[in-house]
Design a protein around this motif. Sequence first.
Motif, short mmCIF file in Angstrom:
data_model
loop_
_atom_site.label_atom_id
_atom_site.label_comp_id
_atom_site.label_asym_id
_atom_site.label_seq_id
_atom_site.Cartn_x
_atom_site.Cartn_y
_atom_site.Cartn_z
N GLU A 1 4.60 -9.75 16.15
CA GLU A 1 4.45 -8.61 15.26
C GLU A 1 3.52 -8.89 14.08
OE1 GLU A 1 8.26 -8.37 17.46
OE2 GLU A 1 7.39 -9.91 16.19
N LEU A 2 3.52 -10.13 13.60
CA LEU A 2 2.70 -10.46 12.43
C LEU A 2 1.37 -11.13 12.79
CD1 LEU A 2 5.41 -11.70 9.89
CD2 LEU A 2 4.43 -9.41 10.15
N GLU B 1 -0.43 -5.05 4.33
CA GLU B 1 0.61 -5.98 3.86
C GLU B 1 1.50 -5.32 2.82
OE1 GLU B 1 -1.27 -10.41 4.38
OE2 GLU B 1 -1.54 -9.41 2.44
N LEU C 1 3.50 -2.28 4.54
CA LEU C 1 4.42 -2.60 5.64
C LEU C 1 5.41 -3.71 5.28
CD1 LEU C 1 1.87 -2.47 8.58
CD2 LEU C 1 3.52 -0.71 7.89
N LEU C 2 4.96 -4.70 4.53
CA LEU C 2 5.85 -5.80 4.17
C LEU C 2 6.47 -5.63 2.79
CD1 LEU C 2 3.90 -8.97 5.39
CD2 LEU C 2 5.98 -7.99 6.35
N HIS D 1 10.11 -4.95 1.98
CA HIS D 1 11.07 -5.96 2.45
C HIS D 1 11.08 -7.22 1.59
CE1 HIS D 1 11.62 -3.57 6.05
NE2 HIS D 1 10.31 -3.53 6.20
N LEU E 1 10.85 -5.74 12.23
CA LEU E 1 9.64 -6.45 12.67
C LEU E 1 8.88 -5.63 13.72
CD1 LEU E 1 10.61 -10.23 12.91
CD2 LEU E 1 8.79 -9.22 11.52
N ILE F 1 6.93 -2.91 11.98
CA ILE F 1 5.75 -3.48 11.33
C ILE F 1 4.68 -3.77 12.38
CG2 ILE F 1 4.86 -5.52 10.12
CD1 ILE F 1 7.59 -5.56 8.61
N LEU G 1 0.98 -2.10 12.72
CA LEU G 1 -0.24 -2.93 12.72
C LEU G 1 -1.09 -2.65 13.95
CD1 LEU G 1 1.15 -6.33 11.41
CD2 LEU G 1 -0.42 -4.78 10.22
#
Length: 159
Positions: free
Chosen positions: A6-7, A63, A66-67, A70, A136, A139, A143
């Motif tokens: 995912e990342l 970033e 989406l992040l 969290h 995850l 996200i 992406l």
Amino acid sequence: MKRSRELRPLSSEHHQALLVAFQVKKSLEGHPEAAGAPRDLPGLVSLARRFDGQVFTPHAAAEESLLGEHLCEADRARLSAEHIELKGLVEHARTAAPGEQRVALAAFAELLERHVRWEERELFPYAESHLDAAALAAIGGALELRLAVAGQGTKGARR
């Protein structure tokens, strides 16, 4: 470092960022092997600006959106502050006199490398260990969609 599927798109862009930081540093040092980087200040400024416009700006937005939700407040603040500082250094390099361009580019390369290392060594491992599979996956899906839309924009620009 092993990264969750995912990342991985963000980590892939981090690889590009580290290459740009390396190129700028080595070229400013006058190193004979600067991985294909321009040797002159206008060329280095152009490299930094292209990276900013094509990779960094959409990367930073992804970033943060989406992040960011969290992360703890301190990490969210650091993420945003460093993104803003990096963009400011590129802008300063664009408008500054040659002596100041060198200083701005050197600071940009140093911060870019430090920022990427922090994200890869601390921020992403934290996200991977603290977010559930659904978060995850969301996200990762966002992406992938961002990359697909960016790819369509690139195809249209070539016509």
